[in-house]
Enzyme design. Structure first.
Site, mmCIF file in Angstrom:
data_model
loop_
_atom_site.group_PDB
_atom_site.id
_atom_site.type_symbol
_atom_site.label_atom_id
_atom_site.label_comp_id
_atom_site.label_asym_id
_atom_site.label_seq_id
_atom_site.Cartn_x
_atom_site.Cartn_y
_atom_site.Cartn_z
ATOM 1 N N ASP A 37 0.857 -1.194 0.000
ATOM 2 C CA ASP A 37 0.000 0.000 0.000
ATOM 3 C C ASP A 37 0.893 1.245 0.000
ATOM 4 O OD1 ASP A 37 -3.274 0.204 0.926
ATOM 5 O OD2 ASP A 37 -2.105 2.069 0.972
ATOM 6 N N ASP A 63 3.228 1.427 -4.609
ATOM 7 C CA ASP A 63 2.403 2.378 -5.345
ATOM 8 C C ASP A 63 2.164 1.784 -6.726
ATOM 9 O OD1 ASP A 63 1.331 4.408 -6.848
ATOM 10 O OD2 ASP A 63 2.811 5.921 -6.245
ATOM 11 N N TYR A 154 -13.361 6.325 -14.726
ATOM 12 C CA TYR A 154 -13.247 5.198 -13.789
ATOM 13 C C TYR A 154 -13.951 3.974 -14.357
ATOM 14 C CZ TYR A 154 -14.374 2.538 -9.486
ATOM 15 O OH TYR A 154 -14.529 1.563 -8.531
ATOM 16 N N VAL A 187 -19.791 -0.611 -1.609
ATOM 17 C CA VAL A 187 -19.230 -1.304 -0.451
ATOM 18 C C VAL A 187 -18.861 -0.248 0.591
ATOM 19 C CG1 VAL A 187 -17.423 -2.860 0.361
ATOM 20 C CG2 VAL A 187 -18.290 -3.084 -1.981
ATOM 21 N N THR A 189 -16.774 1.333 2.751
ATOM 22 C CA THR A 189 -15.350 1.405 3.110
ATOM 23 C C THR A 189 -15.004 2.865 3.401
ATOM 24 O OG1 THR A 189 -14.600 1.806 0.853
ATOM 25 C CG2 THR A 189 -14.822 -0.506 1.513
HETATM 26 N N1 LIG Z 1 -16.058 0.811 -2.049
HETATM 27 C C1 LIG Z 1 -16.826 0.633 -3.109
HETATM 28 O O1 LIG Z 1 -18.040 0.973 -3.119
HETATM 29 C C2 LIG Z 1 -16.268 0.011 -4.356
HETATM 30 C C3 LIG Z 1 -17.180 -0.334 -5.371
HETATM 31 C C4 LIG Z 1 -16.686 -0.925 -6.532
HETATM 32 C C5 LIG Z 1 -15.319 -1.146 -6.666
HETATM 33 N N2 LIG Z 1 -14.480 -0.780 -5.660
HETATM 34 C C6 LIG Z 1 -13.059 -1.010 -5.890
HETATM 35 O O2 LIG Z 1 -12.523 -1.696 -4.797
HETATM 36 C C7 LIG Z 1 -11.146 -1.347 -4.639
HETATM 37 C C8 LIG Z 1 -10.883 -0.956 -3.193
HETATM 38 O O3 LIG Z 1 -11.739 0.087 -2.857
HETATM 39 P P1 LIG Z 1 -12.039 0.437 -1.326
HETATM 40 O O4 LIG Z 1 -13.419 0.966 -1.291
HETATM 41 O O5 LIG Z 1 -11.658 -0.696 -0.449
HETATM 42 O O6 LIG Z 1 -11.046 1.661 -1.115
HETATM 43 P P2 LIG Z 1 -10.354 2.245 0.218
HETATM 44 O O7 LIG Z 1 -10.222 3.707 -0.021
HETATM 45 O O8 LIG Z 1 -11.063 1.789 1.449
HETATM 46 O O9 LIG Z 1 -8.910 1.584 0.173
HETATM 47 C C9 LIG Z 1 -8.070 1.840 -0.910
HETATM 48 C C10 LIG Z 1 -6.663 1.445 -0.517
HETATM 49 O O10 LIG Z 1 -5.811 1.629 -1.663
HETATM 50 C C11 LIG Z 1 -4.637 2.312 -1.233
HETATM 51 N N3 LIG Z 1 -4.046 3.018 -2.363
HETATM 52 C C12 LIG Z 1 -4.391 4.223 -2.873
HETATM 53 N N4 LIG Z 1 -3.604 4.534 -3.917
HETATM 54 C C13 LIG Z 1 -2.739 3.498 -4.075
HETATM 55 C C14 LIG Z 1 -1.679 3.241 -4.982
HETATM 56 N N5 LIG Z 1 -1.342 4.128 -5.926
HETATM 57 N N6 LIG Z 1 -0.996 2.087 -4.864
HETATM 58 C C15 LIG Z 1 -1.319 1.189 -3.878
HETATM 59 N N7 LIG Z 1 -2.306 1.385 -2.985
HETATM 60 C C16 LIG Z 1 -3.015 2.532 -3.093
HETATM 61 C C17 LIG Z 1 -5.137 3.240 -0.120
HETATM 62 O O11 LIG Z 1 -4.055 3.680 0.706
HETATM 63 C C18 LIG Z 1 -6.102 2.313 0.592
HETATM 64 O O12 LIG Z 1 -5.459 1.504 1.551
HETATM 65 C C19 LIG Z 1 -10.870 -0.240 -5.667
HETATM 66 O O13 LIG Z 1 -10.281 -0.798 -6.805
HETATM 67 C C20 LIG Z 1 -12.252 0.272 -5.989
HETATM 68 O O14 LIG Z 1 -12.338 0.826 -7.286
HETATM 69 C C21 LIG Z 1 -14.919 -0.206 -4.522
#
Ligand SMILES: NC(=O)c1ccc[n+]([C@@H]2O[C@H](COP(=O)([O-])OP(=O)(O)OC[C@H]3O[C@@H](n4cnc5c(N)ncnc54)[C@H](O)[C@@H]3O)[C@@H](O)[C@H]2O)c1
Length: 254
Positions: A37, A63, A154, A187, A189
């Protein structure tokens, strides 16, 4: 269920949300995990949780927009644990900042580089190890790839992941490596911190009556990464509480 005994996983976006839940799930099922992360403190905290529960994990600076950083994190996982069986690329969220405006070319490019090319970087770094272990990669997409929800840059970048896994499944299936996508809808989060009221409002559009939990998605990732899915490759698995079947449900709300 300990489907990942003696297996090693590398997870991106591991510090929070779905990535964090994925680290905890894979570790609880026996995997040693490289937790990558950009948030070093967050990655260290999930590793502490894994170790306190009796598992094994290592926190890694990673990253996904930086090829060298991804290669170093994958190499560090293999150096620490000697192999790699599972790649879970979870990082890749909506960078936002559009507020109803037309995206600029720079915004299209930045989102694509993060969401799509980020996944490609992780696969390129992991592939030689996955070939060796006859392993599996799971990429986190989004239901936005299927329906107009989220911003166009996106959604389009997430949609490209579905095609990517189909091609990779075809190319690398004969070597025993599988590639799949999970596509979550809403989700709860950190994405929604400060916006909890929206999560509450969104519940009604889901036939199952709630938005998703990070653990719902982690369970799907673990399934696709495991031998339970050993004859499943090149697919996108929606994890979406019935949202894309919800037309009748939504009409009943009118
Ligand atoms: N939460 C939702 O509703 C949802 C819905 C559909 C898809 N998603 C997808 O699920 C995945 C996770 O989303 P989430 O809601 O858990 O997000 P989150 O914000 O809770 O967590 C994201 C994590 O990614 C890390 N991060 C950010 N930039 C980064 C980089 N350049 N390299 C490595 N790590 C990095 C952040 O530090 C964090 O720990 C994403 O791909 C998102 O598009 C989420």
């Amino acid at each position: 269920m300990r489907r990942f005994e003696d297996k090693v996983a590398f997870v991106t976006g591991a510090a929070h949300g779905i990535g964090r839940a994925t680290v905890l799930r894979l570790a609880a099922e026996g995997a040693a995990v490289g937790a990558g992360d950009v948030d070093a403190g967050g990655a260290a905290s999930v590793v502490t949780e894994v170790v306190q529960a009796g598992g094994s994990a290592v926190a890694l600076d990673c990253d996904i927009t930086d090829t060298g950083s991804v290669e170093a994190a994958v190499a560090a996982t293999v150096a620490q644990y000697g192999r790699l069986d599972v790649l879970a690329n979870v990082a890749g969220h909506n960078l936002g900042g559009l507020e109803g405006a037309e995206p600029t070319e720079e915004q299209w490019g930045r989102q694509y580089d993060f969401t799509f090319t980020g996944a490609v970087r992780c696969i390129r770094a992991s592939l030689p190890h996955l070939v060796e272990s006859r392993g599996s990669a799971v990429l986190v997409g989004s239901i936005s790839a299927e329906i107009a929800l989220g911003t166009p840059p996106y959604a389009a970048a997430k949609a490209a992941l579905a095609n990517l896994v189909r091609n990779l499944a075809s190319d690398h299936g004969p070597k025993g490596v599988r590639f799949n996508v999970v596509a979550p809808a809403t989700v709860a989060t950190d994405r929604f911190i400060g916006n909890e009221a929206l999560l509450e409002e969104l519940k009604v559009i889901y036939p199952l009556g709630r938005v998703g939990k990070a653990e719902d998605v982690a369970a799907a990732i673990a399934f696709l990464a495991s031998d339970d899915a050993s004859w499943i490759t090149g697919i996108t698995l929606p994890v979406e509480g019935g949202l894309t079947s919800a037309t009748g449900h939504l009409l009943n709300l009118l």
